[in-house]
Design a protein around this motif. Structure first.
Motif, PDB file in Angstrom:
ATOM      1  N   ILE A 210     -13.687 -25.222  21.065  1.00 48.07           N
ATOM      2  CA  ILE A 210     -14.105 -24.351  22.537  1.00 48.07           C
ATOM      3  C   ILE A 210     -15.584 -23.532  22.337  1.00 48.07           C
ATOM      4  O   ILE A 210     -15.816 -22.931  22.019  1.00 48.07           O
ATOM      5  CB  ILE A 210     -12.987 -23.633  22.537  1.00 48.07           C
ATOM      6  N   THR A 211     -16.622 -24.208  23.623  1.00 44.58           N
ATOM      7  CA  THR A 211     -17.442 -23.231  23.480  1.00 44.58           C
ATOM      8  C   THR A 211     -17.790 -23.824  24.375  1.00 44.58           C
ATOM      9  O   THR A 211     -17.835 -24.533  25.810  1.00 44.58           O
ATOM     10  CB  THR A 211     -18.604 -24.293  22.087  1.00 44.58           C
ATOM     11  N   LYS A 212     -18.833 -22.830  25.641  1.00 46.84           N
ATOM     12  CA  LYS A 212     -19.343 -23.044  26.726  1.00 46.84           C
ATOM     13  C   LYS A 212     -20.798 -23.919  26.385  1.00 46.84           C
ATOM     14  O   LYS A 212     -21.526 -24.380  27.805  1.00 46.84           O
ATOM     15  CB  LYS A 212     -20.107 -21.167  27.355  1.00 46.84           C
ATOM     16  N   GLU A 213     -20.956 -24.010  25.458  1.00 44.67           N
ATOM     17  CA  GLU A 213     -21.995 -25.278  25.539  1.00 44.67           C
ATOM     18  C   GLU A 213     -22.129 -26.593  24.812  1.00 44.67           C
ATOM     19  O   GLU A 213     -22.570 -27.765  24.064  1.00 44.67           O
ATOM     20  CB  GLU A 213     -23.377 -24.929  24.315  1.00 44.67           C
ATOM     21  N   ALA A 234      -8.916 -28.231  29.991  1.00 45.58           N
ATOM     22  CA  ALA A 234      -8.428 -27.422  29.506  1.00 45.58           C
ATOM     23  C   ALA A 234      -8.560 -25.977  30.164  1.00 45.58           C
ATOM     24  O   ALA A 234      -9.446 -25.987  31.198  1.00 45.58           O
ATOM     25  CB  ALA A 234      -8.560 -26.667  27.855  1.00 45.58           C
ATOM     26  N   LYS A 235      -7.593 -25.071  30.134  1.00 45.43           N
ATOM     27  CA  LYS A 235      -8.131 -23.962  31.166  1.00 45.43           C
ATOM     28  C   LYS A 235      -7.616 -22.462  30.111  1.00 45.43           C
ATOM     29  O   LYS A 235      -6.145 -22.324  29.849  1.00 45.43           O
ATOM     30  CB  LYS A 235      -6.791 -24.247  32.396  1.00 45.43           C
ATOM     31  N   GLY A 236      -8.215 -21.743  30.499  1.00 46.44           N
ATOM     32  CA  GLY A 236      -8.479 -20.198  29.808  1.00 46.44           C
ATOM     33  C   GLY A 236      -7.215 -19.593  30.190  1.00 46.44           C
ATOM     34  O   GLY A 236      -7.486 -19.470  31.515  1.00 46.44           O
ATOM     35  N   MET A 237      -5.819 -19.027  29.592  1.00 46.48           N
ATOM     36  CA  MET A 237      -5.146 -18.140  30.325  1.00 46.48           C
ATOM     37  C   MET A 237      -5.234 -17.308  31.259  1.00 46.48           C
ATOM     38  O   MET A 237      -4.823 -16.337  31.793  1.00 46.48           O
ATOM     39  CB  MET A 237      -4.283 -18.709  29.539  1.00 46.48           C
ATOM     40  N   TYR A 238      -6.094 -16.168  29.963  1.00 42.56           N
ATOM     41  CA  TYR A 238      -5.953 -15.097  30.460  1.00 42.56           C
ATOM     42  C   TYR A 238      -7.412 -14.605  32.071  1.00 42.56           C
ATOM     43  O   TYR A 238      -7.427 -13.778  32.195  1.00 42.56           O
ATOM     44  CB  TYR A 238      -6.525 -14.826  29.129  1.00 42.56           C
ATOM     45  N   THR A 239      -8.365 -16.198  31.367  1.00 43.70           N
ATOM     46  CA  THR A 239     -10.127 -15.775  32.284  1.00 43.70           C
ATOM     47  C   THR A 239     -10.101 -16.570  33.476  1.00 43.70           C
ATOM     48  O   THR A 239     -10.450 -16.019  33.971  1.00 43.70           O
ATOM     49  CB  THR A 239     -10.698 -16.748  31.383  1.00 43.70           C
ATOM     50  N   GLY A 240      -8.901 -17.314  33.452  1.00 45.58           N
ATOM     51  CA  GLY A 240      -8.789 -18.529  34.350  1.00 45.58           C
ATOM     52  C   GLY A 240      -9.547 -20.012  34.412  1.00 45.58           C
ATOM     53  O   GLY A 240      -9.524 -20.515  35.692  1.00 45.58           O
ATOM     54  N   GLU A 241     -10.651 -20.102  33.826  1.00 47.66           N
ATOM     55  CA  GLU A 241     -11.499 -20.166  33.858  1.00 47.66           C
ATOM     56  C   GLU A 241     -11.592 -21.901  33.271  1.00 47.66           C
ATOM     57  O   GLU A 241     -10.218 -21.981  32.269  1.00 47.66           O
ATOM     58  CB  GLU A 241     -12.656 -19.960  32.933  1.00 47.66           C
TER      59      GLU A 241
END
Length: 289
Positions: A210-213, A234-241
């Motif tokens: 899991i990485t932004k890059e 996928a979707k980050g459940m805390y950030t919603g991103e």
């Protein structure tokens, strides 16, 4: 058609070799020191020990296993037909043949630990080969399958554990506590070895990254390791991103390099590493059966 016939022939070879190893473990290791590890062969060991007092060498293992399996297979054939019996009948017959042909030689030298370890290796490898060929050796697993039709609340494995557990406990009465404790060790080794044979010895590693890059990381992994990379939405459940999770399977020795690459591109990347058993496909092993 030719490939199908070749595969079936290979399966029968595996059954012959597997039952031979299984028979060797019981005839030359377990029976010699009184290790009762369950199954019809465990009952045969107990019965041979009991009858040695009244007849020379007692009732042979092959005879007991054959007599016990005959009614089980007849009932299974009458109730469920030829398809249910299948290769299990061939595996059971071959086991009895091997128990008849293999001479009763004490390979462990009355060393319980050696008997538990090497008996577990031989029987585990034998069971693994037989199961890999899509067969069984009859015995308590066949009985458990038959009882499962009436006892749906229990799984076949649970019924087998109850039956085999009772046989192992009976070993305490006839052989004492010490051999029974070593029999538990043998059962553990057998389970581990049979699982290894079924799942494969060529273990690989699977990494979730899991990485932004993710674009840069995937590019380097494909170029430098020459391994395929799959991007999972996928979707980050805390950030919603919305995120892209990279999934990559590599060999054990390549895992170090994979983690180095990820760390070089993104020090904050989150990496999950798991075992991957028997990976088939380009760049990995090809299934033989």
């Amino acid at each position: 058609m030719v490939q199908k016939i070749r595969k079936e022939l290979l399966n029968y070879v595996l059954i012959i070799v597997g039952t031979g190893m299984f028979g060797l473990a019981y005839q030359c290791i377990y029976d010699q020191v009184g290790l009762v590890t369950g199954g019809f062969t465990g009952i045969a060991i107990i019965l041979r020990n009991v009858t040695m007092q009244t007849m020379r060498n007692g009732i042979p293992l092959w005879l007991t296993t054959s007599v016990l399996n005959i009614p089980v297979f007849l009932f299974a054939y009458i109730r469920y037909g030829k398809k249910f019996v299948g290769k299990a009948l061939f595996g059971t017959v071959m086991l009895s043949v091997w128990l008849y042909l293999i001479p009763a030689v004490n390979l462990s030298g009355d060393d319980y630990m050696l008997a538990a370890l090497f008996g577990g290796v031989f029987s585990g490898a034998g069971i693994g080969l037989v199961l890999r060929a899509g067969a069984t050796t009859g015995g308590t697993d066949m009985v458990a399958s038959l009882f499962h039709a009436r006892l749906r609340q229990f799984s076949v494995a649970q019924i087998m554990q109850i039956g085999d557990g009772a046989i192992v406990l009976a070993g305490i009465y006839f052989f004492g506590l010490r051999p029974t404790l070593y029999a538990v060790v043998a059962i553990f080794v057998t389970t581990k070895v049979s699982d290894a044979v079924l799942e494969g010895f060529h273990n690989s590693k699977a990494a979730f990254i899991i990485t932004k890059e993710y674009t840069a990381v995937a590019g380097r992994l494909m170029n430098e390791l020459e391994r395929g990379v799959t991007g999972l939405s996928a979707k980050g459940m805390y950030t919603g991103e919305d995120k892209c999770v990279l999934y990559c399977v590599v060999s054990r020795k390549e895992m170090v390099r994979l983690k180095d690459i990820v760390h070089e591109v993104d020090e904050n990347a989150f990496v999950i590493v798991t075992d991957a058993r028997e990976v088939l496909g380009e760049g990995f092993m090809v299934s033989a059966v």
